[in-house]
Design an enzyme around this catalytic site. Structure first.
Site, mmCIF file in Angstrom:
data_model
loop_
_atom_site.group_PDB
_atom_site.id
_atom_site.type_symbol
_atom_site.label_atom_id
_atom_site.label_comp_id
_atom_site.label_asym_id
_atom_site.label_seq_id
_atom_site.Cartn_x
_atom_site.Cartn_y
_atom_site.Cartn_z
ATOM 1 C CG HIS A 66 96.724 -60.735 21.789
ATOM 2 N ND1 HIS A 66 95.883 -60.158 22.709
ATOM 3 C CD2 HIS A 66 97.933 -60.134 21.977
ATOM 4 C CE1 HIS A 66 96.532 -59.245 23.416
ATOM 5 N NE2 HIS A 66 97.780 -59.211 22.996
ATOM 6 N NE ARG B 136 104.159 -58.062 22.592
ATOM 7 C CZ ARG B 136 104.567 -57.648 21.403
ATOM 8 N NH1 ARG B 136 105.787 -57.938 20.994
ATOM 9 N NH2 ARG B 136 103.768 -56.944 20.620
ATOM 10 C CG HIS C 216 98.933 -55.933 30.035
ATOM 11 N ND1 HIS C 216 98.771 -57.286 29.820
ATOM 12 C CD2 HIS C 216 99.270 -55.410 28.833
ATOM 13 C CE1 HIS C 216 99.010 -57.575 28.548
ATOM 14 N NE2 HIS C 216 99.308 -56.446 27.932
ATOM 15 N NE ARG D 13 98.611 -49.259 28.935
ATOM 16 C CZ ARG D 13 98.871 -50.407 28.333
ATOM 17 N NH1 ARG D 13 98.852 -51.525 29.025
ATOM 18 N NH2 ARG D 13 99.133 -50.451 27.038
ATOM 19 N NE ARG E 115 103.884 -53.765 14.161
ATOM 20 C CZ ARG E 115 102.586 -53.454 14.057
ATOM 21 N NH1 ARG E 115 101.939 -52.979 15.090
ATOM 22 N NH2 ARG E 115 101.948 -53.651 12.927
#
Length: 705
Positions: free
Chosen positions: A436, A376, A593, A565, A406
């Site tokens: 990823h 991304r 993250h 998280r 996605r």
């Protein structure tokens, strides 16, 4: 007492309900009086957009299973039907609190000069202004849909707000009612600014259209006009194993989402009964799938108000990213990386060195090749621009673009084509897997020899999210790691087979095994002097095998502290099984993250970073990277970061064994992890400056004066 098997459903929390508990923690930030008012509004907007994606993917998947007659139970023992019922009940409570939070926030905003006025509050001058505005700016782009007379009815796109209108003919003796829809323009701001002497006076676009919609239906009386929004199934799998043209397959999947089954209907409280029933029939939904709101349909648009200029006293103080600690005193990035591993702790430390590294590589005549993964990235990405520059300058540039990321598929397809046009070699992921991993490799000629430089990260190559997501990146020239990263790219782009790795773990089949072996080794390495200890910071924990390994370690006396998280299916605090496991979660101004893993290993401490969470999808169906942090200084820094996370007593939540969360009690000294990390970044940067230009960042109390 009979010993429980690790497959016992009572040991696990349902994934969907656990995610809803995460969204509840986000909601609590939106309700907290300790959070600045506009920041509260931001959290309330996030709750809404979070629920959108949850319904489009997770609820949609459960509804698919239900419609297919599948009754397979999940890790917690719940069938799809049971999960859907529990979700509907939990969401209704959440939406009620969310509504209350929005309305209360606007009451407070009015005291600061930001007023949201409903139609009953408009003055005659307001109404005249809005009528003229409607006729000039809005009416020309409206397209009324006579739903009662259109057969077949037009497809209603998901997530777009529509006005549902009930009409009655003005002809004498006619009692027939018709249904019409008016799509609310998506390119128009949701809030309309009314004339104001000072501050801001706002009207909702839905209200404006509803108030003057009569102009669109001559010969009919408007009986009712109110907003609604449908959410559609977006859980479209892209079958790439045999797709001859993956880009076309991705584009077809994006288009398919527009006509997928409806999974949720949002309506205004008090909706006309005839319209309500029509919507249920049209979208083939039941009352259990309906969410009625008192405030506004789709609160994500509250971001428009959050972004209003001024009002600094209603926001968090600015925390501009600082120069990375490991680069202070270095003017040459290449020499710094060659001298020592460089850690970047975002967003406290700037992402700019990553962009600079790429730009310098693109323009450096000694750089021969650049290889990078992209999962991304941002809209106008400087990362992509640097890769394009390198391609146009004739360097060997290879980019692994994951076009199956996605909701970013369309953007990634666009980037892929741009990169190809610039002369880059673009690989569209790996068949059957999502790539990823976050990796960047630069091959450079230096003094007659080839040298490799690498950047690995827990987060994406996105300059925008690097300012609001907490992630960790690592630059290194370590030969073992750079060789592994070169092999990683060859594995993805060619026919090369993995023949062993020096220090990285990347293969889907090996990721889970690596983590389990580290957990099991902790049991074996524990001694009286060095009792077993595992610290982990992750986004989600759902994999049953990882949970079982942690339960086993807990039973063996290993202390386990997890900072998770979001989703956590592991149930802590079960006597004899997980009483040595503590789970915490932090929700604060930055999205947590980073993935950090610590193992005491009998005193021979090891620290790892990874792109992967402890989710089945990450460990079995994605290409990820687990990489060690070898520099002792960086190891200790990461251990301190973990310990600070577990010391937070301002923004931390504690997971109870029943699956609910409670706030960690305030303590002394006060520890807010994100504030601590930023203060440390500022202090480190200040030490490199002359004394006369050093400064201290404003705390919230000071900033509000």
């Amino acid at each position: 007492m009979k010993k429980k098997s690790f497959s016992d459903p009572s040991l696990y929390i349902n994934r969907e309900l656990s995610w809803l508990e995460f969204n509840e923690r986000v909601l609590q930030e939106g309700l907290s009086p300790d959070v600045p008012l506009l920041e509260r509004l931001k959290f309330l907007a996030i709750v809404s957009s979070n629920l959108d994606e949850f319904y489009m993917i997770r609820v949609a998947s459960l509804m698919q299973l239900q419609k297919a007659g599948k009754s397979r139970r999940d890790i917690s023992g719940m069938t799809p039907e049971e999960q859907l019922r529990a979700i509907a009940e939990r969401v209704r409570r959440m939406v009620k609190d969310h509504d209350r939070g929005i309305l209360n926030a606007f009451e407070e905003l009015a005291q600061h000069g930001i007023q949201w006025l409903r139609p009953s509050q408009w003055s005659e001058e307001d109404r005249l202004f809005l009528r003229q505005y409607f006729e000039r700016e809005i009416a020309p782009v409206l397209t009324p849909l006579a739903m009662s007379d259109l057969s077949p009815p037009p497809a209603i796109p998901g997530l777009q707000i529509h006005l549902g209108v009930v009409l009655r003919s003005r002809k004498q003796g006619s009692e027939e009612e018709k249904i019409a829809f008016v799509p609310i323009p998506t390119r128009h701001p949701r809030f309309v600014f009314l004339p104001a002497v000072q501050g801001h006076r706002l009207a909702l676009l839905d209200d404006v259209v509803a108030s003057f919609v009569q102009n669109l239906f001559r010969g009919y009386q408007v009986v009712y006009a109110g907003p609604f929004r449908v959410t559609r199934d977006a859980d479209v799998s892209i079958q790439d194993d045999d797709a001859s043209d993956l880009l076309s397959a991705v584009e077809e999947a994006i288009l398919a989402r527009r006509r997928r089954a409806a999974v949720r209907l949002e309506v205004a409280t008090g909706i006309h009964r005839r319209l309500y029933q029509y919507l249920l029939d049209l979208f083939e939904l039941t009352e259990a799938d309906v969410v009625a709101v008192d405030s506004l349909v789709s609160a994500a648009s509250l971001r428009e108000i959050v972004g209003l200029p001024g009002y600094a006293h209603l926001r968090d103080p600015d925390w501009p990213p600082q120069p990375p600690r490991d680069l202070l005193g270095w003017d040459d990035l290449w020499k710094a990386i060659l001298d020592h591993d460089v850690m970047l702790f975002h967003p406290y430390e700037s992402f700019e060195p990553v962009v600079t590294f790429l730009r310098e590589a693109a323009n450096d005549p000694d750089v021969l090749a650049i290889k990078q993964t992209l999962y991304r990235t941002s809209g106008e990405s400087p990362v992509v621009e640097a890769l394009e520059t390198a391609g146009r300058k004739g360097k060997e540039v290879t980019v692994i673009v994951e076009v199956k990321a996605r909701f970013d598929e369309a953007r990634n397809v666009q980037w892929a084509r741009r990169l190809e046009d610039a002369g880059c070699h673009v690989i569209y992921g790996v068949a059957g897997y999502k790539t990823h991993a976050k990796a960047l490799l630069v091959v450079r000629r230096e003094q007659g020899r080839i040298r490799r430089y690498v950047h690995l990260s827990t987060g994406n190559y996105n300059d925008q999210t690097a300012r609001i997501y907490s992630d960790i990146g690592l630059f290194t020239a370590d030969p073992d790691i750079t060789t592994d990263v070169a092999s990683f790219f060859n594995l993805l782009t060619g026919y090369s087979e993995a023949v062993g790795w020096n220090k990285l773990t990347v293969e889907p089949g090996q990721l889970k095994a690596k983590f389990i072996s580290l957990i099991e080794r902790e049991i074996e390495a524990a001694t009286a002097d060095y009792p077993g200890l595992i610290l982990a910071k992750i986004n989600s924990l759902q994999d049953r095998d990882i949970c079982a390994a942690l339960y086993k370690a807990s039973q063996a006396g290993v202390k386990i502290k997890l900072n998770v998280r979001g989703i956590c299916c592991l149930r802590p605090g079960i006597p004899g099984i997980s009483d040595n496991i503590e789970v915490r979660s932090i929700v604060d101004r930055f999205l947590e993250h980073a993935r950090i893993f610590y193992f005491s290993n009998g005193g021979r401490e090891e620290v790892y970073l990874a792109s992967a969470d402890w989710m089945e999808r990450n460990l079995e169906r994605r290409v990820e990277i687990i990489f060690p942090v070898q520099d002792p200084v960086l190891q200790q820094r990461l251990i301190e970061i973990l310990n600070i996370y577990f010391s937070d007593n301002v923004k931390a939540w504690h997971l109870c064994s029943d699956g609910t969360y409670r706030r960690v009690a305030p303590g002394h000294p006060r520890v807010r992890a994100q504030e601590y990390f930023y203060q440390k970044a500022v202090e480190a940067a200040q030490m490199s400056l002359p004394k006369d230009i050093r400064y201290r960042p404003l705390h919230r109390e000071q900033a509000s004066d």
